[in-house]
Design a protein around this motif. Structure first.
Motif, short mmCIF file in Angstrom:
data_model
loop_
_atom_site.label_atom_id
_atom_site.label_comp_id
_atom_site.label_asym_id
_atom_site.label_seq_id
_atom_site.Cartn_x
_atom_site.Cartn_y
_atom_site.Cartn_z
N THR B 181 74.57 92.31 41.88
CA THR B 181 75.98 92.32 41.46
C THR B 181 76.32 91.10 40.62
N MET B 182 75.56 90.00 40.81
CA MET B 182 75.81 88.81 40.01
C MET B 182 75.62 89.13 38.53
N GLN B 184 75.65 92.18 37.27
CA GLN B 184 76.65 93.17 36.89
C GLN B 184 77.98 92.49 36.59
N ALA B 185 78.31 91.47 37.39
CA ALA B 185 79.56 90.74 37.16
C ALA B 185 79.56 90.11 35.78
N ALA B 186 78.42 89.55 35.39
CA ALA B 186 78.33 88.92 34.06
C ALA B 186 78.51 89.97 32.97
N ALA B 187 77.85 91.14 33.14
CA ALA B 187 77.98 92.21 32.15
C ALA B 187 79.43 92.70 32.10
N ASP B 188 80.05 92.75 33.26
CA ASP B 188 81.45 93.18 33.35
C ASP B 188 82.35 92.21 32.57
N LEU B 189 81.94 90.93 32.54
CA LEU B 189 82.72 89.90 31.84
C LEU B 189 82.21 89.71 30.41
N TYR B 190 81.83 90.81 29.79
CA TYR B 190 81.54 90.87 28.35
C TYR B 190 80.25 90.18 27.91
N ALA B 191 79.34 89.87 28.87
CA ALA B 191 78.08 89.26 28.47
C ALA B 191 77.07 90.35 28.12
N PRO B 192 76.57 90.37 26.86
CA PRO B 192 75.52 91.33 26.51
C PRO B 192 74.22 90.95 27.24
N PRO B 193 73.25 91.88 27.33
CA PRO B 193 72.07 91.67 28.18
C PRO B 193 71.38 90.31 28.01
N GLN B 195 72.64 87.48 27.00
CA GLN B 195 73.48 86.42 27.58
C GLN B 195 73.46 86.47 29.10
#
Lengths: 373, 280
Positions: B181-182, B184-193, B195
């Motif tokens: 989920t960590m 996923q949280a980053a991806a949720d906050l607009y980080a592309p793979p 990043q």
């Protein structure tokens, strides 16, 4: 579905009628062959701009799957998800203007509170000055200014919850998704955070989609609730509508306490039905759906709407014998075995009879509802 | 809660005599015996490395004489440099490959043959080292004959290969511990793979990578069998040098070098342990 004059309980801004999220005939299956599990089965729902919308249901009902589909962590097997009119169902999470508050918060342990909150803005490529300004604003909004430099593993559960909220709200998403965010908190903190969430929602004007299995939490906080079971949405309505007019037996059972009696419907007149009770009395009850046909039906009434009176009282609907009376502080639940079969619970704050006593039972027409299974 | 507390003391009372192994007759003696046999030789080695005498059985006086001689010994110096060079190269590359393998076996959709991939990565741990050594020797001879290319690169390559599973284990363990989920949280906050990997996965994975690298370094530094067969002339590593010297009789100089090598290993293993503990 019968529509009552809107009794939306939301404080602050009221939800507009513009659709923010439109889930259109979405199905989601996991696995394949014999191990195929359908988590969502042809689900459609519209969530309005600016509303506090709750997905309520027992574990395994598909509510979290629906949330994850909106966030982009899962892709739909079929169907469309529209956000503000745009198809987003197949976009990766980082391309959706939607943020999530995770059940276990998922804060980045190698970053400070301020870095956590600023992460989304930074990834959006906002200039550093803007990021800092928004982070300060967010810290103030969740009252965490004094902990900006802390590592997240040095925070209490409630503080972590606030940081997770601030982090998800900082990029000002169109929709905030909350996956049972209060379940890890103790009761007192949970009550505080419920109020806090409502405040944040009306302050920011962001659409909140909230997942919970706690019916009380759903009734307290939501503008509208979708009750889910086994991959279907059974009923959508504001809390009062869901509580007072459950459409289905599952919804009636899941939300609060309710009496369900077997009866025979003899005729349908508009949106009410003529129902013959086992006691012989004929009453009229509201129909939960136009599809209810005359025949054997279930009728529901909340315990607090069941009246008690003398056996000879003309207002009585049925007669029964008190089995027992359970005192619980603010009232008493009286369990009555009805003549002609069935038991019913009446809840009142006044005097009630002793076990064995004969009483009259009043079932007011306006509180009776015919359910579909 | 209240109703579960009652039967507990009874159960605990019943379990106690069984659980307390320390009360078994002979337990302490056997334990101390094992510890003695394990560590007595090492203690003797360390002690005699400080002995001011050529004998390894007669103690005369405390001195750093053998350490000084060891540092002055050209052969030891050269062997140490070769060892460190090979270990450094092997550590860097095996850690990179191990990290990639660990990501591929934990951060992708489950794929067909995943268990097989896992087994293949770990196989070098199960194959007898002499088999690997002999086959590597034959394989490299073939390549050398075909290409005419010689050099220390072969030794470095061999070390890199057998270090991979050692580096892989702690990295994979760390990745499995890490909550998805960590990311996923980053991806949720607009980080592309990319990043997500750079800003979240990699920093969180660092303790595992460092642990893997240290394990690989120690394993490379230590290796005898494969090195003995693969190393060409002038590619003598420290363990091989020690082995060669011992054939001519144990000298306190070797004791000193061994003690230093032991100290280095202990330092690394301790660091590995501390890093592993910090992530809990």
């Amino acid at each position: 579905m019968p529509v009552e004059p809107s009794a939306t309980a939301g404080a602050g801004k009221t939800a507009s009628s513009r659709t923010m999220i439109s889930v259109d005939r979405v199905t989601k299956s996991f696995g394949s062959g014999n191990h195929l599990v359908t988590a969502l089965d042809d689900v459609s729902v519209k969530i309005r701009e600016n509303e506090f919308f709750t997905l309520l249901g027992p574990s395994g009902c598909g509510k979290t799957t629906l949330l994850r589909l909106i966030a982009g962590f899962e892709l739909p097997t079929s169907g469309q998800i529209l956000l503000d009119g745009e198809e987003i169902g197949h976009l990766p999470p980082y391309k959706r203007p939607v943020n999530t508050v995770f059940q276990n918060y998922a804060l980045f342990p190698h970053m400070t509170v301020a870095q956590n909150i600023g992460f989304g803005l930074e990834m959006q490529g906002k200039p550093k000055a803007d990021v800092d300004k928004t982070v300060q604003k967010m810290l103030a909004m969740v009252r965490m200014e004094h902990l900006a430099g802390r590592r997240t593993d040095q925070l209490s559960g409630g503080q972590q919850q606030r940081v997770a909220l601030a982090r998800a709200l900082a990029p000002h998403p169109k929709v905030l998704l909350l996956d049972e965010p209060l379940s890890a908190l103790d009761l007192k903190l949970r009550k505080e955070m419920q109020i806090e969430l409502k405040r944040l929602q009306s302050e920011t004007g962001i659409t909140f989609v909230f997942v919970t299995h706690d019916q009380e939490e759903a009734l307290t906080m939501s503008d509208r609730i979708a009750v889910m079971d086994t991959g279907h949405i059974l009923q959508v309505g504001d809390p009062k509508e869901i509580y007072d007019r459950p459409a289905r037996r599952f919804v009636a059972d899941f939300i609060g306490d309710i009496n369900i009696l077997n009866a025979e419907m003899t005729a349908v007149k508009g949106d009410v039905g003529e129902v013959k009770l086992a006691s012989g009395a004929t009453i009229t009850a509201r129909l939960s759906s136009a599809s209810v046909q005359p025949g054997s039906v279930s009728i529901a009434i909340r315990p607090e709407n069941v009246g008690l009176c003398g056996v000879e009282d003309a207002a009585r609907t049925a007669i029964g014998t008190i089995e027992n009376a359970v005192y619980f502080g603010s009232g008493t639940n009286t369990h009555i075995a009805l003549d002609g079969g069935g038991t019913i619970v009446a809840r009142n704050s006044g005097e009630t009879g002793a076990p064995g006593e004969r009483v009259g039972v009043i079932l007011p027409d306006r509180h009776l509802q015919v359910l579909i299974d | 809660m209240a109703d579960t507390t009652a039967p507990l003391p009874a159960a605990a009372k019943r379990r106690r005599p069984m659980a307390d192994l320390k009360k078994q007759p002979g337990f302490n003696q056997i334990a101390w015996g094992c510890i003695f046999i394990l560590y007595a030789p090492i203690i003797v080695l360390i002690a005699f490395s400080f002995n001011d005498n050529r004998s390894v059985v007669l103690w005369t006086e405390f001195s750093f004489r053998w350490y000084v001689e060891a540092f002055g010994n050209e052969g030891i110096r050269k062997a140490t440099i070769v060892s460190l060079e090979v270990a450094a190269v092997a550590t860097v590359f095996s850690t990179i490959f191990a990290t990639m393998a660990a990501l591929a076996t934990t951060r992708t959709q489950p794929f067909k043959g995943q268990t097989l991939a896992y087994a293949i990565i770990n196989q070098p741990l199960m194959i007898p080292e002499i088999v690997t050594a002999v086959s590597t020797l034959a394989f490299f001879s073939l390549i050398k004959q075909l290409t005419g290319v010689n050099g220390i690169g072969y030794l470095m390559l061999a070390h890199t290969v057998f270090c991979i599973p050692f580096a892989y284990m702690p990295i994979r363990a760390r990745l499995e511990d890490m909550n998805l989920t960590m990311e996923q949280a980053a991806a949720d906050l607009y980080a592309p793979p990319l990043q997500v990997f750079r800003r979240v996965t990699l920093p969180l994975l660092m303790p595992g990578i460092v642990a893997g690298a240290m394990l690989a370094f120690v394993v490379s530094l230590d290796d005898v069998i494969i090195t003995l067969l693969v190393a060409g002339p002038g590619e003598t590593t420290l363990p091989i040098y020690i082995l060669g010297q011992i054939r001519r009789g144990i000298t306190p100089e070797i004791n000193a070098v061994s003690t230093l090598l032991l100290g280095l290993s202990i330092a690394f293993v301790t660091l590995f342990f501390l890093l592993g503990r910090r992530r809990k």
